[in-house]
Design a protein around this motif. Structure first.
Motif, mmCIF file in Angstrom:
data_model
loop_
_atom_site.group_PDB
_atom_site.id
_atom_site.type_symbol
_atom_site.label_atom_id
_atom_site.label_comp_id
_atom_site.label_asym_id
_atom_site.label_seq_id
_atom_site.Cartn_x
_atom_site.Cartn_y
_atom_site.Cartn_z
ATOM 1 N N TYR A 10 -7.426 -6.280 -0.973
ATOM 2 C CA TYR A 10 -6.651 -7.063 -1.858
ATOM 3 C C TYR A 10 -6.543 -6.497 -3.290
ATOM 4 C CZ TYR A 10 -5.419 -11.403 -4.755
ATOM 5 O OH TYR A 10 -4.641 -12.216 -5.635
ATOM 6 N N GLY A 52 5.696 -8.922 -5.200
ATOM 7 C CA GLY A 52 4.869 -7.638 -5.710
ATOM 8 C C GLY A 52 4.006 -7.388 -4.478
ATOM 9 N N ASP A 53 3.334 -6.040 -4.404
ATOM 10 C CA ASP A 53 2.595 -5.639 -3.567
ATOM 11 C C ASP A 53 1.213 -6.016 -3.874
ATOM 12 O OD1 ASP A 53 1.380 -4.189 -1.515
ATOM 13 O OD2 ASP A 53 1.771 -2.193 -2.412
ATOM 14 N N VAL A 55 -1.470 -5.504 -1.601
ATOM 15 C CA VAL A 55 -2.144 -4.458 -0.395
ATOM 16 C C VAL A 55 -2.903 -3.567 -1.437
ATOM 17 C CG1 VAL A 55 -2.532 -3.282 1.624
ATOM 18 C CG2 VAL A 55 -0.826 -5.296 1.365
ATOM 19 N N LYS A 57 -3.956 -0.080 -2.745
ATOM 20 C CA LYS A 57 -3.683 1.384 -2.372
ATOM 21 C C LYS A 57 -4.334 1.967 -1.278
ATOM 22 C CE LYS A 57 -2.242 5.591 -4.815
ATOM 23 N NZ LYS A 57 -2.147 6.423 -6.232
ATOM 24 N N LYS A 61 -3.307 -3.209 5.260
ATOM 25 C CA LYS A 61 -2.798 -4.675 5.349
ATOM 26 C C LYS A 61 -4.028 -5.234 4.513
ATOM 27 C CE LYS A 61 -5.265 -5.295 9.510
ATOM 28 N NZ LYS A 61 -5.459 -5.874 10.749
ATOM 29 N N CYS A 62 -3.670 -6.364 3.918
ATOM 30 C CA CYS A 62 -4.605 -7.216 2.931
ATOM 31 C C CYS A 62 -4.891 -8.438 3.847
ATOM 32 C CB CYS A 62 -3.978 -7.675 1.838
ATOM 33 S SG CYS A 62 -4.575 -8.862 0.854
ATOM 34 N N SER A 97 0.975 -7.294 5.411
ATOM 35 C CA SER A 97 1.014 -5.671 5.584
ATOM 36 C C SER A 97 1.902 -5.315 4.378
ATOM 37 C CB SER A 97 1.830 -5.381 6.822
ATOM 38 O OG SER A 97 3.122 -6.044 6.685
ATOM 39 N N LYS A 98 1.659 -3.675 4.177
ATOM 40 C CA LYS A 98 2.085 -2.961 2.970
ATOM 41 C C LYS A 98 3.646 -3.140 2.910
ATOM 42 C CE LYS A 98 1.968 1.503 4.986
ATOM 43 N NZ LYS A 98 1.356 2.949 4.783
ATOM 44 N N ASN A 99 4.220 -3.486 3.983
ATOM 45 C CA ASN A 99 5.658 -3.564 3.890
ATOM 46 C C ASN A 99 6.199 -5.167 3.356
ATOM 47 O OD1 ASN A 99 5.413 -5.365 6.083
ATOM 48 N ND2 ASN A 99 6.398 -4.153 7.536
ATOM 49 N N GLY A 100 5.205 -5.855 3.225
ATOM 50 C CA GLY A 100 5.503 -7.209 2.666
ATOM 51 C C GLY A 100 5.558 -8.150 3.475
ATOM 52 N N SER A 102 3.937 -11.022 6.064
ATOM 53 C CA SER A 102 2.762 -11.764 6.169
ATOM 54 C C SER A 102 2.979 -12.821 7.317
ATOM 55 C CB SER A 102 2.560 -12.614 4.960
ATOM 56 O OG SER A 102 3.386 -13.475 4.680
#
Length: 543
Positions: A10, A52-53, A55, A57, A61-62, A97-100, A102
Motif C-alpha cells: 500500500y 489515484g494509484d 498500489v 510501485k 495489487k494492494c 489492483s494496479k489498474n484501479g 477493486s
C-alpha cells in the motif's frame, strides 16, 4: 471499535499490521512519514472512493483489511437479515489492483461500497480539517442540531408531507398558468376521439404480430400443404394404392394387418393436413386486414408516446385538460383544496419540528460553551440563530451557528468569527456534545489540532481523553501536548533499503513514548527533553 488494521503493498507500506486498543491512541511521526495514509486506508475500508494509484510501485495489487468488534445488536440484526454471517467480529477487506479496479468483502462475502459506507457510518466517524471547514455550512449545522434534538422520525414526516404538498402545489400552479384556445380544444378532442375509436387493447399489437407471423409462414408453405394432400388423397393416389394393396394381401392376416395400420395412419395425416389448411386459409385471407390493423396501431403508438402504456397516459392527460377547460373553476377549486389540505398537514409537522429545535437551543448552547471554556476559549459565547423561511423538505427554519469569541464582541456567524485554531477547538467542543447522540463507537481525529499549541493543545488532548472514556479515539497529531494524553502511542517512520523507501509503524513502550514526546517537543533526544517529557506525562496523569 477497530481491533486491527492490516495493509500490504500500500503506497509506501510493504506490510503493516496494527492492533488497536480501547481508550485513546495517538499516531505520530515526522511530516511526510505516512501517518495520514493509515487514516486514508481506514477510509477506503469504510467505502471511500480511491483517487489515484495506491498500489506500491512494482506490485500487482494492494490489500487492505480491518477487523472490528461486533457493533450493537440493532446493526448485527440488520447484517444477518441482509445475509451476512456474524460470529465474533466484523472483517472488511478491500483488494485494489494496479489498474484501479477493486473488490470489497464483508466477513468474506463480496459486497458493495455503498453498503459498507452505510454500515460504517453508524460505527465510525473520521474527522479531518475538511470536516472543520464543512462545519461552516449552515446545512451541516442544521443536521447537527437535528441530530442533537433526535429529530430523525419527525424529519421523515416533514419530508414526506413536503413531497405531497410540493406535488399538489405544482399541479395547481400548472393548471393556473395553462391557457387553451378553441383550436387547442378541438385538437385535444380529436386526439381523444382517435384513441378511443381505435379501441386498442393491451397486448393487442403483440398478438397481432404473432398471428401475422403464423399466417405469413403458412402462406409460404401453402403449396407444400396442397401438394401433400394431393399425393395422399388424389384418385389412385397413395391412400387408394395402399387400400388396393390391403385388398390383395387380405388373404394373409399378418401382412394385411400391417398394411391396414399404415393406411389408417396416413388417412389420419391427410385429415389433419386438411383441417390445418382450412384453418389457416381463413388467416391468410385476413392477412391484409391483420396487417392494416398492425399499421394503424403502430401509427397511433408513434403519435402518442411509443407504447400502449404511454398512449393511455397521454389519453388521461388529454382528458384532464379537457376537464380543466370545460370545468376550469371546478378543477381549480379541487386542486386548491387538495393543496391547502396537504399544506396544513405539512405545517403541523413543520411546527412540531421547529418547536423541537427551539426547545433544545438553550441546553445545547450551554454545553458547547462549557466545553469551549475547558478548551481555553474562556470568553466564548455560542448561540444558534433561527429564522423562518418558506417550506422546504427540512422544515421552515434556517439556522446558523453564531459565536462571540471576546468580551464585548457581538455575535456573528461562525465562519466570520473564529480563527483556524479557534475553529478547531469549537469543532472539538461540538464533537463532544453531538457525539453522545449516536451509536458511533470509534472517533478518528486527523490533525485537527493545526494552529494551536501550548496550554490550548493540552486542553484539546484532555478533551479527546474525555471522549475516550466512552469511545475508542484514534488521533493523528504533531503536538506532544496532545500525544501525552494517549493510552497507546504509535510511531510512523520511514527507512530506505536498497534505494527503496518503506514506511513502517510500531507501538511504543514507555521508554519509546518518552523519547518520541521529547523529539516532538524539542526536535531531539536529550536529558532535558526527556525530563520535560516525563514531567508532561506526570502532569496529565495527575490531572
Amino acid at each position: 471499535m477497530i481491533e486491527q488494521l492490516t495493509v500490504k503493498d500500500y503506497i509506501l507500506f510493504d506490510y503493516a499490521c496494527v492492533d488497536f486498543n480501547k481508550g485513546m491512541s495517538v499516531i505520530t511521526g515526522e511530516t511526510g512519514a505516512g501517518k495520514s495514509l493509515l487514516i486514508d486506508a481506514i477510509g477506503y475500508l469504510c467505502g471511500d472512493r480511491i483517487n489515484g494509484d495506491i498500489v506500491r510501485k512494482g506490485k500487482e495489487k494492494c490489500i487492505l483489511q480491518m477487523v472490528c468488534s461486533l457493533p450493537n445488536s440493532t446493526i448485527c440484526s440488520k447484517l444477518e437479515e441482509d445475509g451476512y454471517e456474524i460470529e465474533d467480529q466484523l472483517m472488511i477487506q478491500r483488494i485494489v489492483s494496479k489498474n484501479g479496479k477493486s473488490t470489497i468483502k464483508l466477513n468474506m462475502m463480496t459486497t458493495t461500497l455503498n453498503y459498507v459506507r452505510q454500515l460504517m457510518n453508524q460505527i465510525l466517524d473520521i474527522h479531518s480539517q475538511m470536516d472543520t471547514i464543512q462545519l461552516m455550512d449552515t446545512d451541516v449545522q442544521l443536521s447537527l442540531l437535528d441530530q442533537y434534538a433526535r429529530n430523525d422520525a419527525l424529519l421523515s414526516k416533514v419530508q414526506e408531507a413536503y413531497q405531497i404538498y410540493a406535488k399538489n402545489k405544482k399541479e395547481l400552479e400548472k393548471a393556473q398558468n395553462e391557457t387553451f384556445s378553441d383550436d387547442e380544444l378541438d385538437y385535444i378532442t380529436s386526439c381523444i376521439n382517435e384513441i378511443n375509436q381505435a379501441d386498442v387493447k393491451e397486448n393487442e399489437l403483440e398478438q397481432l404480430q404473432e398471428q401475422i407471423k403464423q399466417a405469413s409462414q403458412f402462406q409460404k408453405n401453402m403449396e407444400d400443404f396442397q401438394r401433400s394432400i394431393y399425393l395422399l388423397d388424389q384418385e389412385n393416389g397413395i391412400l387408394d394404392q395402399l387400400y388396393q394393396l390391403h385388398k390383395i394381401l387380405s388373404k394373409n392376416d399378418v401382412l394385411s394387418s400391417s398394411v391396414e395400420n399404415e393406411y389408417y395412419q396416413l388417412e389420419a395425416i391427410a385429415q389433419d393436413l386438411k383441417e390445418k389448411r382450412d384453418r389457416f386459409q381463413n388467416d391468410v385471407q385476413d392477412l391484409d386486414t391483420l396487417m392494416e390493423r398492425e399499421y394503424k396501431i403502430k401509427k397511433l403508438f408513434r403519435k402518442y408516446g411509443g407504447s400502449f402504456e404511454k398512449m393511455q397516459q397521454m389519453l388521461q392527460s388529454y382528458m384532464n385538460k379537457v376537464d380543466l377547460i370545460l370545468h376550469r373553476q371546478d378543477v381549480f377549486d379541487k386542486l386548491e383544496k387538495k393543496c391547502k389540505q396537504s399544506k396544513k398537514v405539512y405545517d403541523q409537522f413543520a411546527l412540531q419540528l421547529h418547536e423541537s429545535r427551539v426547545q433544545c437551543l438553550s441546553s445545547l448552547s450551554s454545553q458547547v460553551e462549557s466545553h469551549c471554556h475547558d478548551l481555553m476559549l474562556e470568553h466564548a459565547k455560542f448561540k444558534i440563530d433561527i429564522q423562518s423561511i418558506n417550506p422546504t423538505k427540512k422544515g421552515m427554519d434556517a439556522i446558523e451557528f453564531m459565536v462571540s469569541m471576546n468580551p464585548g464582541q457581538p455575535f456573528s456567524p461562525l465562519k466570520k468569527s473564529a480563527s483556524g485554531g479557534e475553529l478547531s477547538r469549537l469543532m472539538l467542543a461540538l464533537k463532544v456534545v453531538f457525539q453522545v447522540q449516536n451509536s458511533i463507537e470509534t472517533i478518528i481525529f486527523d490533525e485537527i489540532d493545526t494552529g494551536v499549541s501550548g496550554k490550548v493543545a493540552l486542553s484539546m488532548g484532555q478533551k479527546m481523553k474525555l471522549l475516550s472514556s466512552h469511545y475508542q479515539v484514534l488521533c493523528i497529531t504533531h503536538l506532544s501536548s496532545v500525544a501525552c494524553w494517549a493510552d497507546t502511542h504509535y510511531r510512523v517512520f520511514k527507512n530506505v533499503k536498497n534505494q527503496e523507501t518503506f514506511t513502517s509503524i510500531e507501538e511504543l513502550d514507555e521508554k519509546g513514548c518518552l523519547e518520541e514526546l521529547a523529539v516532538m517537543s524539542s526536535g531531539n533526544i536529550s536529558p532535558a527533553s526527556l525530563n520535560n517529557a516525563k514531567e508532561l506525562k506526570e502532569r496529565v496523569k495527575n490531572g
